[in-house]
Design a protein around this motif. Structure first.
Motif, PDB file in Angstrom:
ATOM      1  N   GLY A 132     -35.674  73.486 -86.611  1.00  0.00           N
ATOM      2  CA  GLY A 132     -36.586  73.028 -85.563  1.00  0.00           C
ATOM      3  C   GLY A 132     -37.192  71.677 -85.906  1.00  0.00           C
ATOM      4  O   GLY A 132     -37.263  70.776 -85.061  1.00  0.00           O
ATOM      5  N   ALA A 133     -37.619  71.518 -87.153  1.00  0.00           N
ATOM      6  CA  ALA A 133     -38.171  70.234 -87.599  1.00  0.00           C
ATOM      7  C   ALA A 133     -37.097  69.148 -87.562  1.00  0.00           C
ATOM      8  O   ALA A 133     -37.373  67.995 -87.198  1.00  0.00           O
ATOM      9  CB  ALA A 133     -38.750  70.372 -88.997  1.00  0.00           C
ATOM     10  N   LEU A 192     -34.508  69.001 -85.502  1.00  0.00           N
ATOM     11  CA  LEU A 192     -34.300  68.632 -84.103  1.00  0.00           C
ATOM     12  C   LEU A 192     -35.442  67.768 -83.568  1.00  0.00           C
ATOM     13  O   LEU A 192     -35.215  66.825 -82.805  1.00  0.00           O
ATOM     14  CB  LEU A 192     -34.123  69.874 -83.241  1.00  0.00           C
ATOM     15  N   CYS A 193     -36.672  68.083 -83.958  1.00  0.00           N
ATOM     16  CA  CYS A 193     -37.813  67.255 -83.529  1.00  0.00           C
ATOM     17  C   CYS A 193     -37.701  65.846 -84.096  1.00  0.00           C
ATOM     18  O   CYS A 193     -37.986  64.867 -83.407  1.00  0.00           O
ATOM     19  CB  CYS A 193     -39.120  67.899 -83.968  1.00  0.00           C
ATOM     20  N   GLY A 194     -37.294  65.741 -85.329  1.00  0.00           N
ATOM     21  CA  GLY A 194     -37.111  64.425 -85.943  1.00  0.00           C
ATOM     22  C   GLY A 194     -36.021  63.626 -85.257  1.00  0.00           C
ATOM     23  O   GLY A 194     -36.175  62.421 -85.018  1.00  0.00           O
ATOM     24  N   GLY A 234     -35.094  63.993 -82.147  1.00  0.00           N
ATOM     25  CA  GLY A 234     -35.633  63.615 -80.839  1.00  0.00           C
ATOM     26  C   GLY A 234     -36.552  62.410 -80.926  1.00  0.00           C
ATOM     27  O   GLY A 234     -36.504  61.512 -80.081  1.00  0.00           O
ATOM     28  N   ALA A 235     -37.395  62.383 -81.956  1.00  0.00           N
ATOM     29  CA  ALA A 235     -38.298  61.241 -82.146  1.00  0.00           C
ATOM     30  C   ALA A 235     -37.506  59.976 -82.454  1.00  0.00           C
ATOM     31  O   ALA A 235     -37.835  58.887 -81.968  1.00  0.00           O
ATOM     32  CB  ALA A 235     -39.289  61.539 -83.266  1.00  0.00           C
ATOM     33  N   SER A 242     -46.535  61.368 -77.953  1.00  0.00           N
ATOM     34  CA  SER A 242     -45.755  62.481 -78.470  1.00  0.00           C
ATOM     35  C   SER A 242     -46.633  63.352 -79.345  1.00  0.00           C
ATOM     36  O   SER A 242     -47.524  62.858 -80.026  1.00  0.00           O
ATOM     37  CB  SER A 242     -44.584  61.943 -79.288  1.00  0.00           C
ATOM     38  N   TRP A 243     -46.383  64.654 -79.336  1.00  0.00           N
ATOM     39  CA  TRP A 243     -47.117  65.545 -80.232  1.00  0.00           C
ATOM     40  C   TRP A 243     -46.765  65.212 -81.672  1.00  0.00           C
ATOM     41  O   TRP A 243     -47.568  65.442 -82.564  1.00  0.00           O
ATOM     42  CB  TRP A 243     -46.792  67.000 -79.923  1.00  0.00           C
ATOM     43  N   ALA A 244     -45.588  64.643 -81.912  1.00  0.00           N
ATOM     44  CA  ALA A 244     -45.177  64.307 -83.274  1.00  0.00           C
ATOM     45  C   ALA A 244     -46.023  63.178 -83.847  1.00  0.00           C
ATOM     46  O   ALA A 244     -46.163  63.056 -85.052  1.00  0.00           O
ATOM     47  CB  ALA A 244     -43.701  63.923 -83.291  1.00  0.00           C
TER      48      ALA A 244
END
Length: 120
Positions: free
Chosen positions: A33-34, A36-38, A40-41, A99-101
């Motif tokens: 999950g982390a 994939l978030c990375g 995406g960012a 972004s939430w990130a």
């Protein structure tokens, strides 16, 4: 004499595999999950940089600020914020995406480009 597990010196514990799986699987899910978030960012960062460059090129050609913003928004991610500024012979275009990130991971998702304005 052997036990039902096939070894005489060790005690058979069939629940150990279940416990290990119960600990490892959530860790793997969080890791992916982390990841994939990375990714995406990173993709959003690339789009913001490309949008800022396109906007700066349009501004360097002498396009009005509204057109520069439109060009940048066409390339940028959907909820991007575009800012156009001019300092003498240079124009600066900033494109950022909330972004939430940004708050959680400290990742800034933004792009900036500066171009020299061509003479008329």
């Amino acid at each position: 004499m052997t036990s039902s597990c096939g070894r005489s010196t060790r005690r058979c514990d069939p629940g150990a595999v279940t416990v290990e799986s119960a600990l490892v699987i959530p860790a793997l899910v969080l890791f992916f999950g982390a990841l994939l978030c990375g990714l995406g960012a990173f993709a959003a960062q690339s789009l913001c940089q490309d949008a800022a460059r396109a906007g700066a090129r349009a501004a360097a050609r002498g396009e009005p600020a509204e057109e520069v913003s439109r060009v940048a928004r066409d390339i940028a991610p959907g909820n991007a914020r575009v800012e156009v500024g001019r300092d003498g012979a240079f124009v600066r275009v900033d494109v950022s995406v909330p972004s939430w990130a940004t708050g959680v991971l400290g990742l800034a998702v933004e792009g900036r480009a500066v171009a020299h304005v061509e003479p008329d």
